[in-house]
Design a protein around this motif. Structure first.
Motif, PDB file in Angstrom:
ATOM      1  N   UNK A  75     107.233  47.976 -78.036  1.00 25.92           N
ATOM      2  CA  UNK A  75     107.207  46.577 -77.603  1.00 25.92           C
ATOM      3  C   UNK A  75     105.797  46.024 -77.762  1.00 25.92           C
ATOM      4  N   UNK A  76     105.674  44.910 -78.470  1.00 21.87           N
ATOM      5  CA  UNK A  76     104.347  44.402 -78.795  1.00 21.87           C
ATOM      6  C   UNK A  76     103.646  43.742 -77.607  1.00 21.87           C
ATOM      7  N   UNK A  77     104.401  43.176 -76.662  1.00 21.28           N
ATOM      8  CA  UNK A  77     103.788  42.507 -75.517  1.00 21.28           C
ATOM      9  C   UNK A  77     102.868  43.419 -74.721  1.00 21.28           C
ATOM     10  N   UNK A  78     103.350  44.579 -74.267  1.00 24.63           N
ATOM     11  CA  UNK A  78     102.475  45.507 -73.544  1.00 24.63           C
ATOM     12  C   UNK A  78     101.277  45.985 -74.366  1.00 24.63           C
ATOM     13  N   UNK A  79     101.472  46.177 -75.680  1.00 26.72           N
ATOM     14  CA  UNK A  79     100.360  46.596 -76.534  1.00 26.72           C
ATOM     15  C   UNK A  79      99.274  45.537 -76.569  1.00 26.72           C
ATOM     16  N   UNK A  80      99.653  44.289 -76.825  1.00 28.37           N
ATOM     17  CA  UNK A  80      98.670  43.213 -76.886  1.00 28.37           C
ATOM     18  C   UNK A  80      98.007  42.998 -75.527  1.00 28.37           C
ATOM     19  N   UNK A  81      98.785  43.108 -74.444  1.00 27.26           N
ATOM     20  CA  UNK A  81      98.226  42.961 -73.094  1.00 27.26           C
ATOM     21  C   UNK A  81      97.192  44.039 -72.822  1.00 27.26           C
ATOM     22  N   UNK A  82      97.482  45.260 -73.245  1.00 31.14           N
ATOM     23  CA  UNK A  82      96.542  46.367 -73.043  1.00 31.14           C
ATOM     24  C   UNK A  82      95.241  46.107 -73.787  1.00 31.14           C
ATOM     25  N   UNK A  83      95.330  45.646 -75.022  1.00 30.45           N
ATOM     26  CA  UNK A  83      94.128  45.367 -75.815  1.00 30.45           C
ATOM     27  C   UNK A  83      93.278  44.286 -75.155  1.00 30.45           C
TER      28      UNK A  83
END
Length: 421
Positions: free
Chosen positions: A230-238
């Motif tokens: 899921x891209x949302x959690x990845x982008x949020x983490x970055x």
């Protein structure tokens, strides 16, 4: 026997933020229906909230302005929920809910009563102990989710990483429910939470942790983000890691050479990530979804249709709002801010925006009095970003709980609220 309310309210908060995925996995291992397990969990949270509220009735309370506005927002939203579900019966238009009662259990049992319990027991909340418990709970949550994935897929890692939906009807055992709530977004979220909490506790607060948490948190978090796809959690983490890095530079007041060396490390890491993205974007689910996000062929699919529907519904009904569902797929529009305007109009939308902005502005003052509250602040930022691409007002428990934890921190009387630190 005297009841330790401070310990109980802290456990209650941790259960609201980290408990649901754990319950799902336990249900999978015991062969119970995950739907029934979810209902039982929400019911237990509701009963616990009622007991905590009842215990605090006679306690003298000083409620902050943000907490009062938070309650007022939920009064408005509750009226909208009851009107749309019980009178207009809008749930009949969606295939996601069989009755209005499941939404009521999420909204009132999973959010409204818990935030009221936190507000009335504000003076008992120990932010230092909460922060210490958060990382341990997140690590345990991550481990259990990995075991849950193993329960479904075994060691077929490739199949997990390349599929958007982790649970297919023909892959579930006889005693498992089709459509487990342990979905890809939730899996990636667990990984994101573990990484940001580890960075906050170990690198920013320099806390000591046991061997497993110290050396396995980052690898476990990355594995969960990749497997969830899921891209949302990845982008949020970055994004959170970037601001955590700026906070690290500010706190440590590094000299120019050290800052330049740190920046070089960040740039090198970014290059390696970009190389990975280019090389494996079609074979790893989360990278493939990031690649499709910028595709011209996908501009009018997925989230954008939800968002466009929410915007149009607000434009058509700007004063009182339209309804709790968007008209694209008759579910929440996957953006909390747009949803607040869509459902409650100008007043509700601006009130929701004020709650977010006013509490974000309290960060510096809170950290001045209690640096150990940093993980709470980071969690709120993470759940806020999650709420911009997934989740709805009536089911984003973690967002509302962390927002409440910041709202009750009264800047004008900080020493009283930090009595139990």
């Amino acid at each position: 026997m005297q009841i330790n309310i401070s310990k109980l309210i802290n456990y209650f908060i941790v259960a609201n933020i980290f408990g649901f995925p754990m319950v799902v996995v336990l249900n999978l291992f015991m062969g119970f229906s995950t739907s029934i397990g979810s209902i039982v969990f929400r019911a237990l949270i509701l009963v616990s909230a009622i007991l905590l509220i009842a215990n605090a009735i006679k306690i003298k309370k000083q409620v902050s302005l943000q907490s009062k506005l938070l309650i007022f927002f939920w009064i408005m939203y509750s009226v909208r929920l009851i009107y749309d579900l019980s009178f207009r019966q809008l749930y009949l238009n969606t295939t996601h809910y069989k009755s209005e009662y499941s939404i009521y259990l999420f909204a009132f049992g999973g959010i409204l009563f818990p935030i009221l319990a936190i507000i009335v027991n504000a003076k008992y909340i120990n932010y230092s102990k909460l922060s210490n418990t958060f990382l341990k709970a997140s690590f345990l949550q991550g481990v259990l989710v990995v075991f849950g994935l193993y329960k479904i897929f075994g060691l077929n890692i490739t199949k997990i990483a390349t599929q958007r939906h982790l649970y297919m009807s023909d892959e579930l055992g006889e005693n498992l429910t089709n459509g487990s709530p342990l979905n890809p977004i939730l899996v990636s979220r667990c990984g994101a939470l573990l990484i940001v909490l580890f960075i906050a506790k170990v690198f920013l607060l320099k806390s000591k942790n046991n061997f497993l948490i110290k050396y396995l948190s980052i690898p476990l978090g990355l594995i969960l983000i990749v497997l969830g796809g899921s891209r949302g959690p990845l982008l949020s983490t970055i994004i959170i890691l970037f601001f955590s890095y700026l906070f690290f530079l500010y706190v440590n007041r590094l000299n120019t050479n050290k800052i330049l060396s740190q920046i070089m490390v960040v740039l090198l890491s970014g290059y390696l990530l970009f190389f990975t993205y280019q090389a494996f974007s079609e074979s790893i689910g989360v990278l493939d979804r990031l690649n499709s996000f910028d595709s011209n062929n996908n501009l009018e699919t997925g989230r954008s249709k939800h968002w466009n529907s929410a915007i149009n519904q607000f434009i058509d009904n700007p004063f009182l709002g339209d309804q709790i569902f968007d008209k694209h797929l008759w579910i929440y529009p996957h953006n909390l801010i747009l949803e607040s305007f869509m459902a409650l109009g100008i007043i509700g939308g601006f009130l929701f925006g004020y709650l977010i902005i006013s509490n974000l502005l309290k960060y510096k003052s809170i950290l001045r009095y209690n640096i150990n509250a940093l993980p709470v602040l980071i969690l709120f930022a993470v759940f806020l970003m999650f709420g911009m691409s997934s989740g709805g007002l009536y089911n984003s428990t973690e967002f509302w709980v962390t927002l409440t934890l910041i709202s009750i921190y009264n800047i004008n009387n900080m020493k009283r609220l930090s009595k139990y630190e």
